[in-house]
Design an enzyme around this catalytic site. Sequence first.
Site, PDB file in Angstrom:
ATOM      1  N   LEU A  14       0.823  -1.207   0.000  1.00 33.49           N
ATOM      2  CA  LEU A  14       0.000   0.000   0.000  1.00 33.49           C
ATOM      3  C   LEU A  14       0.857   1.257   0.000  1.00 33.49           C
ATOM      4  O   LEU A  14       1.901   1.298   0.627  1.00 33.49           O
ATOM      5  CB  LEU A  14      -0.889   0.021   1.247  1.00 33.49           C
ATOM      6  CG  LEU A  14      -1.654  -1.264   1.573  1.00 33.49           C
ATOM      7  CD1 LEU A  14      -2.415  -1.084   2.876  1.00 33.49           C
ATOM      8  CD2 LEU A  14      -2.582  -1.623   0.440  1.00 33.49           C
ATOM      9  N   CYS A  59       9.084   3.948   3.680  1.00 31.05           N
ATOM     10  CA  CYS A  59       9.391   2.611   3.158  1.00 31.05           C
ATOM     11  C   CYS A  59      10.675   2.539   2.334  1.00 31.05           C
ATOM     12  O   CYS A  59      11.582   1.775   2.669  1.00 31.05           O
ATOM     13  CB  CYS A  59       8.234   2.097   2.313  1.00 31.05           C
ATOM     14  SG  CYS A  59       6.806   1.705   3.304  1.00 31.05           S
ATOM     15  N   LYS A  64      14.108   2.992   4.237  1.00 30.57           N
ATOM     16  CA  LYS A  64      14.447   1.961   5.225  1.00 30.57           C
ATOM     17  C   LYS A  64      14.541   0.576   4.572  1.00 30.57           C
ATOM     18  O   LYS A  64      15.377  -0.228   4.945  1.00 30.57           O
ATOM     19  CB  LYS A  64      13.440   2.021   6.369  1.00 30.57           C
ATOM     20  CG  LYS A  64      12.500   0.877   6.534  1.00 30.57           C
ATOM     21  CD  LYS A  64      11.561   1.069   7.702  1.00 30.57           C
ATOM     22  CE  LYS A  64      10.151   0.580   7.387  1.00 30.57           C
ATOM     23  NZ  LYS A  64      10.026  -0.831   7.064  1.00 30.57           N
TER      24      LYS A  64
HETATM   25  C1  UDX Z   1       5.890   3.015  -1.225  1.00 33.54           C
HETATM   26  C2  UDX Z   1       5.453   1.942  -2.232  1.00 33.54           C
HETATM   27  O1  UDX Z   1       4.913   2.566  -3.403  1.00 33.54           O
HETATM   28  C3  UDX Z   1       4.448   1.010  -1.613  1.00 33.54           C
HETATM   29  O2  UDX Z   1       4.128  -0.037  -2.520  1.00 33.54           O
HETATM   30  C4  UDX Z   1       5.038   0.422  -0.340  1.00 33.54           C
HETATM   31  O3  UDX Z   1       4.101  -0.408   0.300  1.00 33.54           O
HETATM   32  C5  UDX Z   1       5.469   1.531   0.600  1.00 33.54           C
HETATM   33  O4  UDX Z   1       6.376   2.406  -0.060  1.00 33.54           O
HETATM   34  P1  UDX Z   1       4.915   5.333  -0.306  1.00 33.54           P
HETATM   35  O5  UDX Z   1       6.215   5.441   0.441  1.00 33.54           O
HETATM   36  O6  UDX Z   1       3.651   5.616   0.403  1.00 33.54           O
HETATM   37  O7  UDX Z   1       4.772   3.851  -0.927  1.00 33.54           O
HETATM   38  O8  UDX Z   1       4.983   6.383  -1.516  1.00 33.54           O
HETATM   39  P2  UDX Z   1       5.279   6.366  -3.091  1.00 33.54           P
HETATM   40  O9  UDX Z   1       4.120   6.988  -3.758  1.00 33.54           O
HETATM   41  O10 UDX Z   1       5.717   5.042  -3.572  1.00 33.54           O
HETATM   42  O11 UDX Z   1       6.510   7.395  -3.168  1.00 33.54           O
HETATM   43  C6  UDX Z   1       7.752   7.133  -2.537  1.00 33.54           C
HETATM   44  C7  UDX Z   1       8.741   8.242  -2.808  1.00 33.54           C
HETATM   45  O12 UDX Z   1       9.189   8.208  -4.155  1.00 33.54           O
HETATM   46  C8  UDX Z   1       8.211   9.662  -2.593  1.00 33.54           C
HETATM   47  O13 UDX Z   1       9.212  10.438  -1.974  1.00 33.54           O
HETATM   48  C9  UDX Z   1       7.926  10.163  -3.986  1.00 33.54           C
HETATM   49  O14 UDX Z   1       8.003  11.553  -4.093  1.00 33.54           O
HETATM   50  C10 UDX Z   1       9.048   9.476  -4.759  1.00 33.54           C
HETATM   51  N1  UDX Z   1       8.745   9.288  -6.187  1.00 33.54           N
HETATM   52  C11 UDX Z   1       7.768   8.425  -6.566  1.00 33.54           C
HETATM   53  C12 UDX Z   1       9.487   9.973  -7.142  1.00 33.54           C
HETATM   54  O15 UDX Z   1      10.384  10.758  -6.819  1.00 33.54           O
HETATM   55  N2  UDX Z   1       9.213   9.745  -8.461  1.00 33.54           N
HETATM   56  C13 UDX Z   1       8.246   8.881  -8.873  1.00 33.54           C
HETATM   57  O16 UDX Z   1       8.082   8.719 -10.094  1.00 33.54           O
HETATM   58  C14 UDX Z   1       7.494   8.199  -7.899  1.00 33.54           C
END
Ligand code: UDX
Length: 378
Positions: A97, A207, A210
């Site tokens: 998620l 996530c 870590k």
């Molecule tokens: C993530 C995973 O997507 C999810 O499947 C897992 O269970 C938990 O970790 P989350 O940390 O809530 O979810 O956010 P996510 O939308 O994946 O973004 C993570 C980071 O990557 C953010 O800092 C976001 O800004 C960055 N990101 C994401 C980018 O810099 N570029 C992108 O194209 C996508």
Amino acid sequence: TNVRQNRLSFTTDLEPAVRGADAVFIAVGTPSRRGDGHADLSFVYAASEKIAGALDGFTVVVNKSTVPVGTGDEVERIIRELRPDADFAVVSNPEFLREGAAIEDFKRPDRVVIGTDDSRAREVMSEIYRPLSLNQPPLVFVGRRTSELTKYAANAFLATKITFINEVADLCEKVGADVQDVARGIGLDNRIGGKFLHAGPGYGGSCFPKDTLALMKTGQDSGASLRIVETVVAVNDARKRAMARKVISALGGSVRGKRIALLGLAFKPNTDDMRDAPSLAIVASLAGDGAKVYAYDPESMEQARPLMPEVTFCEDPYSTAEGADALVIVTEWDAFRALDLDRVRSLLKQPIIVDLRNVYRPGDVRKRGFNYVSVGRR
Ligand code: UDX
């Protein structure tokens, strides 16, 4: 959860919840252990001990927490030792998620990974996920260790995709190419896919930072170093500081005594989560170089306040921009995608926008008289 009676009940006592349950989910935190980056499993083990005491009849102990390979074996050992008589199976069922989209992701998962070799546990797990079957998500049954590793591999791969496109963005800036067009051009290839190719200030959150670290440690401990993941971790760390340098260079090489307006502090929009947010490193670098930092975030200011005592928090984007030498977009909240740019320009001391999320089209902003710097675009 009692699957047969399709019953979900709430209680503050663990014991009545576990007694008679078909499945018990462990969904506790596994933060990075201070000092070495390994996942801290003390909460998982404490939960296992408590569950052991209350087991009654065949029970599936489902681990939802993100845990290193082999943790399921240890949970099984702990329960077996405390309750040699108990009839149970330990299953790994990682969650994928995203923060801010968790309910939607839960209802419409791309897949559900279930790690077990026990046929009774398989049956219980299939029954639990049956209500989602309208959307027909594939239930992927694998071994328990495979399931545990799948979660880390998924997050590390996504972090790698982001870090890859971030480095391509840096190259785009040097050679006069446009990273968004490159991302589209490669993303339309089904083998690559267009998601997680948005260049920005580096990934953060609860996530990716870590889990990449924990996977890296597992690799090193197992004699199979994941050199790509090690590089991703290092490149992403360095990138957050590099974003502050981008702001400094947009201001002609020094921010001493200058006022900088930051829009967005959370690691991504639609959350107040500040864990490993790029804004932390950016604020530390700018303030360290003598800038006066003003900031606004729709949700995360309460969380951010104790973490960045050097920042002055504002009420909205416009009061943040007032009198500033540059406006920096750090998090792509919807509210920052449709700013009244003419008003912003009239408020800023210098018409400089550093857009670390590429929310604006360079032509549109420059037309309004701004000096506009973004990521991976001319
Ligand atoms: C993530 C995973 O997507 C999810 O499947 C897992 O269970 C938990 O970790 P989350 O940390 O809530 O979810 O956010 P996510 O939308 O994946 O973004 C993570 C980071 O990557 C953010 O800092 C976001 O800004 C960055 N990101 C994401 C980018 O810099 N570029 C992108 O194209 C996508």
